[in-house]
Design an enzyme around this catalytic site. Structure first.
Site, PDB file in Angstrom:
ATOM      1  N   ASP A 109       0.825  -1.229   0.000  1.00  0.00           N
ATOM      2  CA  ASP A 109       0.000   0.000   0.000  1.00  0.00           C
ATOM      3  C   ASP A 109       0.855   1.274   0.000  1.00  0.00           C
ATOM      4  OD1 ASP A 109       1.085  -0.100   2.503  1.00  0.00           O
ATOM      5  OD2 ASP A 109      -0.827  -0.129   3.588  1.00  0.00           O
TER       6      ASP A 109
ATOM      7  N   HIS B  46      17.601  26.601   2.547  1.00  0.00           N
ATOM      8  CA  HIS B  46      17.142  27.756   1.762  1.00  0.00           C
ATOM      9  C   HIS B  46      17.426  29.077   2.488  1.00  0.00           C
ATOM     10  CE1 HIS B  46      15.157  29.751  -1.424  1.00  0.00           C
ATOM     11  NE2 HIS B  46      14.259  30.280  -0.614  1.00  0.00           N
TER      12      HIS B  46
ATOM     13  N   ASP C 252      18.984  35.242  -8.124  1.00  0.00           N
ATOM     14  CA  ASP C 252      18.177  36.088  -7.229  1.00  0.00           C
ATOM     15  C   ASP C 252      19.040  36.494  -6.034  1.00  0.00           C
ATOM     16  OD1 ASP C 252      18.237  33.859  -5.551  1.00  0.00           O
ATOM     17  OD2 ASP C 252      16.278  33.158  -6.210  1.00  0.00           O
TER      18      ASP C 252
ATOM     19  N   LYS D 258      14.777  38.298  -8.788  1.00  0.00           N
ATOM     20  CA  LYS D 258      13.709  37.415  -9.259  1.00  0.00           C
ATOM     21  C   LYS D 258      12.430  37.708  -8.488  1.00  0.00           C
ATOM     22  CE  LYS D 258      13.507  33.096  -7.888  1.00  0.00           C
ATOM     23  NZ  LYS D 258      13.953  31.710  -7.699  1.00  0.00           N
TER      24      LYS D 258
HETATM   25  C1  R5P Z   1      14.274  30.007  -4.754  1.00  0.00           C
HETATM   26  O1  R5P Z   1      14.387  31.115  -4.304  1.00  0.00           O
HETATM   27  C2  R5P Z   1      15.411  29.067  -4.974  1.00  0.00           C
HETATM   28  O2  R5P Z   1      16.616  29.607  -4.553  1.00  0.00           O
HETATM   29  C3  R5P Z   1      15.512  28.621  -6.415  1.00  0.00           C
HETATM   30  O3  R5P Z   1      15.949  29.722  -7.194  1.00  0.00           O
HETATM   31  C4  R5P Z   1      14.225  28.149  -6.952  1.00  0.00           C
HETATM   32  O4  R5P Z   1      13.509  27.433  -6.019  1.00  0.00           O
HETATM   33  C5  R5P Z   1      14.449  27.337  -8.193  1.00  0.00           C
HETATM   34  O5  R5P Z   1      13.224  26.888  -8.661  1.00  0.00           O
HETATM   35  P1  R5P Z   1      12.970  26.575 -10.188  1.00  0.00           P
HETATM   36  O6  R5P Z   1      14.090  25.697 -10.646  1.00  0.00           O
HETATM   37  O7  R5P Z   1      11.650  25.875 -10.208  1.00  0.00           O
HETATM   38  O8  R5P Z   1      12.930  27.878 -10.895  1.00  0.00           O
END
Ligand code: R5P
Length: 291
Positions: free
Chosen positions: A34, A127, A166, A189
């Site tokens: 499952d 992150h 970003d 970004k």
């Molecule tokens: C977000 O701020 C992270 O640092 C990455 O830039 C982001 O999550 C990347 O996501 P994707 O590859 O979907 O653009």
């Protein structure tokens, strides 16, 4: 000290155990019909100082649950001290309530990790480091930049520029740039919180005839890297190399980035993937040998 490689980090766990020259205890693992996970420690762990290494991708929900089951089982079986090493920590991007009513998912998961019995927590390029503050136990982030820079040093880069797509990943780009003696900077970004659509823009980068290394903490759909690549390729970049710590590579991420002009995509082994050419084993082992 013993190392327990969780089912999602077997290779990395073996490498770390080997570098540290410590005993390894394997986890017997299977899926019930499952979909439920079955986990069993193959040897006794009572009285031991245990390093559990278990990443949380792919299948983040399942991996997070396995992490909790393993931590709790180790404690239940009498382990003296459990260090949970989670090379890629899923849900870390949901570290705030961006829209009214949202779950701050990473806070809940960290509370559960602590409640399950972890005595200490380690992760790689989380992150945002501030999310670790929710822990009442010792918690630390290990930056992967040193290993990434070491790898890039051998790539015969031509006038490299390290670009973060970003502001968030500027720290990574800066750390790589300083180690390589290369220029670095960032784009800006914005992401639509409902549709997820992103817009990347920024000051002009002198990209002509240069190797541009776009560095990010993670690549999920590849949209962020693709947008940044189109800009620098448009400025005449000689080569675009995308490098990340966590290669999630969802769906057609690889082909999307290639179509946007990315020549090479490189990631670390916090997640096992076809682009995981850099290992973070040395960095994890170095951190573990400190205490
Ligand atoms: C977000 O701020 C992270 O640092 C990455 O830039 C982001 O999550 C990347 O996501 P994707 O590859 O979907 O653009």
């Amino acid at each position: 000290m013993i190392v327990v490689p969780g089912p999602s980090s077997i290779k990395l766990g073996l490498k770390v155990a080997e570098i540290l020259s410590v005993r390894r205890v394997d986890v017997e693992y299977k899926n019930f019909p499952d979909g439920e996970s079955y986990l069993r420690l193959s040897e006794a762990v009572n009285g031991e100082d245990v390093v559990l290494i278990h990443t949380t991708y792919p299948q983040p929900d399942k991996r997070v649950l396995e992490l909790l089951l393993l931590i709790n089982t180790l404690k239940d079986l009498g382990a003296r001290y459990v260090k949970a090493v989670v090379p890629y920590m899923a849900y870390a991007r949901q570290d705030s309530r961006f829209r009214e009513g949202e779950a701050i998912s990473i806070n809940t998961i960290f509370k559960l990790i602590e409640r399950a019995g972890a005595d200490e927590f380690l992760t790689v390029d989380i992150h945002k480091e501030f999310s670790l503050k929710v822990f009442g136990i010792k918690a630390k982030n290990i930056p992967a930049a040193e290993s990434i820079a070491e790898y890039l040093k051998d790539m015969d880069l031509v006038r490299p520029y390290i670009l973060s797509p970003d502001k968030g990943a500027l720290k990574i780009a800066q750390s790589i740039g300083e180690r390589l003696g290369a220029e670095y900077g960032n784009f800006e970004k914005t992401r639509d919180r409902i549709s997820g659509a992103i817009t990347v823009k920024g000051e002009r980068v002198e990209a002509k005839n240069r190797d541009i290394i776009i560095a990010d903490d993670l690549i999920s759909t590849g949209g962020t890297i693709a947008s940044a690549s189109k800009i620098v390729k448009g400025e005449g970049a000689r080569r675009v190399i995308a490098v990340c710590t966590h290669p999630l590579l969802v769906g057609d991420a690889l082909s999307k980035m290639k179509a946007a002009g990315v020549d090479e995509i490189i990631g670390t082994d916090t997640i096992e993937s076809e682009v995981s050419r850099i290992t973070v084993a040395k960095l994890i082992a170095k951190e573990l040998s400190k205490s």
